[in-house]
Design an enzyme around this catalytic site. Structure first.
Site, PDB file in Angstrom:
ATOM      1  N   ARG A  72     -23.495 -16.463  -6.600  1.00  0.00           N
ATOM      2  CA  ARG A  72     -24.498 -16.747  -7.635  1.00  0.00           C
ATOM      3  C   ARG A  72     -24.915 -18.213  -7.612  1.00  0.00           C
ATOM      4  O   ARG A  72     -26.085 -18.540  -7.790  1.00  0.00           O
ATOM      5  CB  ARG A  72     -23.931 -16.369  -9.009  1.00  0.00           C
ATOM      6  CG  ARG A  72     -24.936 -16.483 -10.137  1.00  0.00           C
ATOM      7  CD  ARG A  72     -24.307 -16.043 -11.440  1.00  0.00           C
ATOM      8  NE  ARG A  72     -23.153 -16.876 -11.771  1.00  0.00           N
ATOM      9  CZ  ARG A  72     -22.446 -16.740 -12.897  1.00  0.00           C
ATOM     10  NH1 ARG A  72     -22.748 -15.791 -13.751  1.00  0.00           N
ATOM     11  NH2 ARG A  72     -21.425 -17.543 -13.131  1.00  0.00           N
TER      12      ARG A  72
ATOM     13  N   SER B  70      -3.661  -7.987  -1.954  1.00  0.00           N
ATOM     14  CA  SER B  70      -2.564  -8.905  -2.259  1.00  0.00           C
ATOM     15  C   SER B  70      -2.255  -9.774  -1.048  1.00  0.00           C
ATOM     16  O   SER B  70      -2.407  -9.354   0.090  1.00  0.00           O
ATOM     17  CB  SER B  70      -1.309  -8.124  -2.665  1.00  0.00           C
ATOM     18  OG  SER B  70      -0.243  -9.014  -2.912  1.00  0.00           O
ATOM     19  N   GLY B  71      -1.790 -10.965  -1.341  1.00  0.00           N
ATOM     20  CA  GLY B  71      -1.409 -11.889  -0.276  1.00  0.00           C
ATOM     21  C   GLY B  71      -1.881 -13.302  -0.549  1.00  0.00           C
ATOM     22  O   GLY B  71      -1.576 -14.219   0.218  1.00  0.00           O
TER      23      GLY B  71
ATOM     24  N   LYS C 291      -2.152  -1.598  -7.340  1.00  0.00           N
ATOM     25  CA  LYS C 291      -2.135  -3.070  -7.303  1.00  0.00           C
ATOM     26  C   LYS C 291      -1.593  -3.642  -8.612  1.00  0.00           C
ATOM     27  O   LYS C 291      -0.867  -4.647  -8.612  1.00  0.00           O
ATOM     28  CB  LYS C 291      -3.558  -3.589  -7.043  1.00  0.00           C
ATOM     29  CG  LYS C 291      -3.706  -5.131  -7.080  1.00  0.00           C
ATOM     30  CD  LYS C 291      -2.750  -5.819  -6.108  1.00  0.00           C
ATOM     31  CE  LYS C 291      -3.151  -7.250  -5.793  1.00  0.00           C
ATOM     32  NZ  LYS C 291      -3.270  -8.133  -6.948  1.00  0.00           N
TER      33      LYS C 291
ATOM     34  N   HIS D 186       2.067  -3.255  -8.444  1.00  0.00           N
ATOM     35  CA  HIS D 186       2.522  -4.272  -7.481  1.00  0.00           C
ATOM     36  C   HIS D 186       2.661  -5.618  -8.175  1.00  0.00           C
ATOM     37  O   HIS D 186       3.674  -6.314  -8.027  1.00  0.00           O
ATOM     38  CB  HIS D 186       1.517  -4.365  -6.332  1.00  0.00           C
ATOM     39  CG  HIS D 186       1.605  -5.620  -5.516  1.00  0.00           C
ATOM     40  ND1 HIS D 186       1.128  -6.840  -5.962  1.00  0.00           N
ATOM     41  CD2 HIS D 186       2.121  -5.865  -4.285  1.00  0.00           C
ATOM     42  CE1 HIS D 186       1.342  -7.762  -5.060  1.00  0.00           C
ATOM     43  NE2 HIS D 186       1.931  -7.207  -4.026  1.00  0.00           N
ATOM     44  N   ASN D 187       1.654  -5.998  -8.944  1.00  0.00           N
ATOM     45  CA  ASN D 187       1.700  -7.291  -9.626  1.00  0.00           C
ATOM     46  C   ASN D 187       2.789  -7.320 -10.690  1.00  0.00           C
ATOM     47  O   ASN D 187       3.421  -8.356 -10.918  1.00  0.00           O
ATOM     48  CB  ASN D 187       0.342  -7.609 -10.251  1.00  0.00           C
ATOM     49  CG  ASN D 187      -0.674  -8.065  -9.229  1.00  0.00           C
ATOM     50  OD1 ASN D 187      -0.514  -7.814  -8.044  1.00  0.00           O
ATOM     51  ND2 ASN D 187      -1.730  -8.710  -9.675  1.00  0.00           N
TER      52      ASN D 187
ATOM     53  N   GLU E 206       5.873  -7.921  -8.943  1.00  0.00           N
ATOM     54  CA  GLU E 206       5.847  -9.345  -8.579  1.00  0.00           C
ATOM     55  C   GLU E 206       6.321 -10.215  -9.741  1.00  0.00           C
ATOM     56  O   GLU E 206       7.107 -11.150  -9.550  1.00  0.00           O
ATOM     57  CB  GLU E 206       4.419  -9.719  -8.174  1.00  0.00           C
ATOM     58  CG  GLU E 206       4.190 -11.161  -7.791  1.00  0.00           C
ATOM     59  CD  GLU E 206       2.720 -11.425  -7.516  1.00  0.00           C
ATOM     60  OE1 GLU E 206       2.168 -12.389  -8.095  1.00  0.00           O
ATOM     61  OE2 GLU E 206       2.112 -10.667  -6.734  1.00  0.00           O
TER      62      GLU E 206
END
Length: 544
Positions: free
Chosen positions: A98, A193-194, A250, A253-254, A257
């Site tokens: 943008r 992720s990563g 995800k 996953h978080n 984490e």
């Protein structure tokens, strides 16, 4: 000096830079120089765009329209790194942001010489894409995603695909899929992720949504994903499931984490504040742990952190960082949805609360002057403890607590799959997390093997490998939790893990009394151990 503005503005108009025309002022020379630098970047990127087009078309390549395999909107660091990663794997990418100056700077910088085409409007962006078009969003979750989709939809045709690669709530993804279905536009919500490094060199990718879009996206995603396996050729990217499944995986996953990071911090606190290790000693401990069953990205970077010196003070940098944790919400979503599903994701939720408590820094400072802990406990502990033995016990407690964290995460995935009708491959999900992502660890191979042995496994704790690991290490685990309580060192995640283990393995819990209480004050009824049915008792009438 005002004539300088007049001359430069004439030049800018002639060059086509009609936006942001500068005007006179006191610091006119600095203003002209700053504007000139920005304009140079714009001119350079436009020139490079034209040169790239000439080179491609002169070699029988694509025309200026419909040339890009995929387009990406949102050129923050993650977006830029994904674009570079895709381009490095032989795909041509359209890039749009943008704020147009970011496109210019990107093309003149790290994107220089790569098959990346900068676009200055969404119309130009869409026109540059091959059909069926693939437009990927790397913008902030929530309203920015919705607004970008609303702007894109009128420019797309049935069969085109929109990919949301941010940390969107899975419910938002479900809503987008339903809204676009009638228009024939395909929508994928994909977890990535990563971090910055993963995006650039190989992330873990968790796509879900409209499966009809997967054949179009698969070659790109699996090319850029991290690779694992004996030959380093198994991509950490596979189709997860319909609807919001990709973003849900995800999210969990978080959440895991969050749990992993909190567990590591608790181990650090026990070794530093309990045992009294310095940062060099902590480096050695985590280096050793990373060579065993705790081998993982988070243990590796924790080791590295203890080796970094603050350039300003000369102290170890970690000691100069305020103990006030931030969070972006995905861990909180995991805990919230666990409550909605009625599943005990206790460790992850405690990890979220631990961050929340850490954020109350000023209040904690005040409380530390009022509230006391065990008197002289740390000194006595250090005088009597065998350091090597205690370090080994903390390692064991960290490992088995980590097992419980993953068990809770996968249990929640199973509950969500049942709730939403998803058919999830849990061993496959473990493999997706084996490389590229923040929670990548050798330990995930054991999780995949567990689901390979029994795809219907109800809880990871019931797998023979994990059950034996928990049983053989529980004495040390309990000793660490007891020691932390005696020293007054908070370890909420390790304690939650042990409580979960003891609760899950208990045939009888005290909640018969709780049900009696609920029935007493609220007539909420109860079930009986000696027969089926729903019962209510007039406790007031029968009491002594």
């Amino acid at each position: 000096m005002n004539c300088n503005y007049y001359r430069y503005n004439v030049f800018r108009k002639a060059a086509g830079f009609s936006e942001g025309i500068i005007s006179g002022g006191f610091f006119e020379r600095d203003t002209i120089q700053a504007q000139f630098r920005l304009d140079f970047l714009r001119f350079q990127s436009r020139f490079l765009f034209i040169v790239n087009m000439i080179l491609y078309t002169s070699h029988g390549g694509f025309s200026m329209a419909e040339q890009c395999d995929i387009g990406l909107i949102g050129l923050a660091v993650m977006g830029q790194n994904l674009v570079l990663n895709i381009a490095d794997h032989g795909f041509t990418v359209a890039a749009y942001n943008r704020t147009i100056s970011r496109v210019d700077e990107f093309l003149a910088g790290s994107a220089l010489g790569k098959p990346i085409i900068g676009c200055r409007s969404l119309e130009e962006f869409v026109q540059s894409l091959k059909k069926p078009r693939i437009a990927m969003l790397m913008v902030k979750a929530g309203s920015p995603v919705k607004q970008t989709v609303e702007q894109l939809v009128p420019l797309l045709k049935p069969g085109d695909t929109i990919i949301d690669g941010g940390n969107s709530c899975f419910l938002d993804t479900e809503e987008q899929i339903k809204n676009l279905e009638s228009l024939g536009i395909l929508y994928i919500g994909t977890g990535i992720s990563g971090g910055e490094e993963g995006a650039r060199h190989g992330p873990s990718i968790m796509p879900g949504g409209a499966k009809e879009a997967w054949p179009h996206v698969k070659p790109i995603f699996q090319a850029i994903a991290a690779k694992v396996g004996p030959n380093n050729d198994i991509p950490c990217c596979e189709w997860v499931g319909p609807g919001g499944a990709g973003h849900y995986v995800k999210m969990v996953h978080n959440g895991i984490e969050y749990g992993d990071m909190q567990l590591i911090c608790e181990a650090y606190s026990l070794l530093k504040n309990g045992l009294g290790l310095n940062n060099d000693e902590l480096y050695d401990v985590f280096a050793e742990w990373n060579r065993g069953e705790l081998d993982s990205y988070l243990i590796e970077i924790t080791r590295d952190i203890f080796s970094v010196t603050d350039e300003k003070t000369g102290n170890t940098l970690v000691d100069m960082i305020l103990d006030k944790a931030g969070q972006k919400g995905t861990g909180k979503w995991t805990g919230q949805h666990a409550l909605d599903l009625g599943v005990p994701t206790t460790l992850i939720t405690e990890a979220v609360f631990a961050r929340t408590l850490s954020a109350l820094k000023e209040s904690r400072v005040r409380a530390s002057k009022v509230l006391s802990g065990p008197h002289d406990a740390v000194r006595k502990f250090r005088e009597s403890v065998n350091s090597e033995e205690f370090i080994s016990l903390v390692r064991v407690a960290l490992f088995v607590s980590k097992i419980c964290s993953y068990a809770q995460g996968f249990f929640q995935l199973q509950a969500a799959a049942k709730e939403y009708g998803w058919e999830l491959d849990y061993g496959g999900i473990a493999l997706l997390w084996r490389g590229g992502c923040i929670i990548r660890a050798a330990f995930l191979e054991d999780i995949k093997k567990a689901y390979d042995r029994n795809p219907e496994l109800k809880n990871l704790l019931l797998d023979q490998y994990f059950a034996e690991a928990l049983a053989s290490h529980q004495d040390g685990w309990r000793q660490v939790v007891c020691t932390a309580a005696q020293l007054g060192i908070p370890i909420p995640a390790m304690s939650a893990a042990l409580n979960y283990y003891d609760g899950y393995r208990s045939e009888h819990l005290p909640h018969n009394l709780l049900q009696a209480q609920r029935d007493y004050f609220g007539s909420h009824t109860y079930e009986r151990v000696d027969g089926k049915g729903i019962f209510h008792t007039d406790w007031q009438r029968l009491k002594r």
